[in-house]
Design a protein around this motif. Sequence first.
Motif, PDB file in Angstrom:
ATOM      1  N   GLY A 163       0.830  -1.205   0.000  1.00 26.16           N
ATOM      2  CA  GLY A 163       0.000   0.000   0.000  1.00 26.16           C
ATOM      3  C   GLY A 163       0.865   1.256   0.000  1.00 26.16           C
ATOM      4  O   GLY A 163       2.067   1.204   0.247  1.00 26.16           O
ATOM      5  N   ILE A 164       0.248   2.399  -0.287  1.00 30.00           N
ATOM      6  CA  ILE A 164       0.976   3.664  -0.388  1.00 30.00           C
ATOM      7  C   ILE A 164       0.529   4.598   0.735  1.00 30.00           C
ATOM      8  O   ILE A 164      -0.678   4.793   0.927  1.00 30.00           O
ATOM      9  N   PRO A 165       1.459   5.200   1.480  1.00 34.45           N
ATOM     10  CA  PRO A 165       1.071   6.174   2.504  1.00 34.45           C
ATOM     11  C   PRO A 165       0.304   7.338   1.877  1.00 34.45           C
ATOM     12  O   PRO A 165       0.659   7.770   0.771  1.00 34.45           O
ATOM     13  N   PRO A 166      -0.736   7.856   2.544  1.00 32.00           N
ATOM     14  CA  PRO A 166      -1.561   8.927   1.964  1.00 32.00           C
ATOM     15  C   PRO A 166      -0.751  10.150   1.510  1.00 32.00           C
ATOM     16  O   PRO A 166      -1.050  10.730   0.465  1.00 32.00           O
ATOM     17  N   ASP A 167       0.298  10.511   2.265  1.00 25.08           N
ATOM     18  CA  ASP A 167       1.065  11.709   1.892  1.00 25.08           C
ATOM     19  C   ASP A 167       1.939  11.481   0.658  1.00 25.08           C
ATOM     20  O   ASP A 167       2.418  12.436   0.043  1.00 25.08           O
ATOM     21  N   SER A 168       2.141  10.206   0.268  1.00 22.70           N
ATOM     22  CA  SER A 168       2.961   9.900  -0.908  1.00 22.70           C
ATOM     23  C   SER A 168       2.149   9.865  -2.199  1.00 22.70           C
ATOM     24  O   SER A 168       2.704  10.021  -3.286  1.00 22.70           O
ATOM     25  N   ILE A 169       0.842   9.646  -2.086  1.00 25.17           N
ATOM     26  CA  ILE A 169       0.014   9.461  -3.284  1.00 25.17           C
ATOM     27  C   ILE A 169       0.092  10.654  -4.246  1.00 25.17           C
ATOM     28  O   ILE A 169       0.271  10.458  -5.452  1.00 25.17           O
ATOM     29  N   PRO A 170       0.000  11.916  -3.769  1.00 26.25           N
ATOM     30  CA  PRO A 170       0.068  13.038  -4.725  1.00 26.25           C
ATOM     31  C   PRO A 170       1.413  13.148  -5.449  1.00 26.25           C
ATOM     32  O   PRO A 170       1.488  13.745  -6.521  1.00 26.25           O
ATOM     33  N   LYS A 171       2.482  12.576  -4.873  1.00 34.67           N
ATOM     34  CA  LYS A 171       3.830  12.708  -5.463  1.00 34.67           C
ATOM     35  C   LYS A 171       4.256  11.471  -6.256  1.00 34.67           C
ATOM     36  O   LYS A 171       5.342  11.445  -6.826  1.00 34.67           O
ATOM     37  N   LEU A 172       3.387  10.464  -6.294  1.00 37.02           N
ATOM     38  CA  LEU A 172       3.777   9.155  -6.812  1.00 37.02           C
ATOM     39  C   LEU A 172       4.188   9.173  -8.284  1.00 37.02           C
ATOM     40  O   LEU A 172       5.040   8.388  -8.702  1.00 37.02           O
ATOM     41  N   PHE A 173       3.605  10.086  -9.067  1.00 37.41           N
ATOM     42  CA  PHE A 173       3.907  10.132 -10.495  1.00 37.41           C
ATOM     43  C   PHE A 173       4.977  11.177 -10.829  1.00 37.41           C
ATOM     44  O   PHE A 173       5.240  11.433 -11.999  1.00 37.41           O
ATOM     45  N   ASP A 174       5.590  11.770  -9.777  1.00 31.11           N
ATOM     46  CA  ASP A 174       6.672  12.740 -10.008  1.00 31.11           C
ATOM     47  C   ASP A 174       7.949  12.015 -10.425  1.00 31.11           C
ATOM     48  O   ASP A 174       8.201  10.881  -9.983  1.00 31.11           O
ATOM     49  N   LYS A 175       8.775  12.690 -11.217  1.00 36.46           N
ATOM     50  CA  LYS A 175      10.059  12.104 -11.643  1.00 36.46           C
ATOM     51  C   LYS A 175      10.948  11.825 -10.434  1.00 36.46           C
ATOM     52  O   LYS A 175      11.105  12.670  -9.559  1.00 36.46           O
ATOM     53  N   PHE A 176      11.529  10.644 -10.403  1.00 37.23           N
ATOM     54  CA  PHE A 176      12.490  10.189  -9.392  1.00 37.23           C
ATOM     55  C   PHE A 176      11.879   9.981  -7.996  1.00 37.23           C
ATOM     56  O   PHE A 176      12.594   9.664  -7.057  1.00 37.23           O
ATOM     57  N   TYR A 177      10.553  10.157  -7.862  1.00 42.96           N
ATOM     58  CA  TYR A 177       9.974   9.976  -6.525  1.00 42.96           C
ATOM     59  C   TYR A 177       9.812   8.495  -6.209  1.00 42.96           C
ATOM     60  O   TYR A 177       9.286   7.729  -7.005  1.00 42.96           O
ATOM     61  N   ARG A 178      10.303   8.098  -5.024  1.00 40.32           N
ATOM     62  CA  ARG A 178      10.089   6.741  -4.525  1.00 40.32           C
ATOM     63  C   ARG A 178       9.709   6.823  -3.058  1.00 40.32           C
ATOM     64  O   ARG A 178      10.243   7.659  -2.324  1.00 40.32           O
ATOM     65  N   VAL A 179       8.769   5.973  -2.640  1.00 40.97           N
ATOM     66  CA  VAL A 179       8.373   5.949  -1.234  1.00 40.97           C
ATOM     67  C   VAL A 179       9.583   5.523  -0.411  1.00 40.97           C
ATOM     68  O   VAL A 179      10.160   4.452  -0.641  1.00 40.97           O
TER      69      VAL A 179
END
Length: 219
Positions: free
Chosen positions: A158-174
């Motif tokens: 699962g994905i933490p709620p605060d990570s969801i808006p940034k998930l499709f950003d370049k180089f972003y990883r949880v």
Amino acid sequence: VSKASHELRTPLTSIRAYVEMLVDGEANDEVARQEFYRIIQNETDRLGRLIDNMLNISRIEAGIVQIERKNVDFKTLIGRALETLEPQAREKRMSLITKVAEVDLTVEGDEDMLYQVVLNLVSNAVKYTPDGGRVTVAADSDNLTRCVVFSVSDTGLGIPPDSIPKLFDKFYRVENYKRVAKGTGLGLSLCKHIVETLHHGQIGIESKLGMGSKFWVSI
């Protein structure tokens, strides 16, 4: 450039270290040498994927990608992706389930680009789902919007709620998941560009922490 340099340095450092050990004769037997070669090959492949993704994203953003539009059947794309990833799923004792509706799942688009999207989303699900988990790949047509809707659901982290808006950003990883699986942080960004910029579709995610995720694409 700073982020790209950092991501490129990681596999390069690993390649350099193993090459130096081979040059210094630290691999005393054939088994050790083969293991070193395998690691170098994996890191080189990772480097290649990273560079390909960077180039594809930059070309799409610059508007210089010429896509070859033709009728593409999502059933075929799903079949190819599952065949490619089946060995990885088997190694993790995972169930790969397909729920593909017996309807026309043809869209007009670029076959290679759309295959990258399907492969990337299913590959992520396999990578980030613990051993013994389940990945469900579904596709259906939505007559109301005249779209094909493709989705990949997993029983993963699962994905933490605060990570969801940034998930499709370049180089972003949880942050907490970097130790679970290696990645470039560019795959989802590339998927978003292919779906939204090149095919005027939509891509999104539904996820609850600890209860898995569902990525969906509508074209």
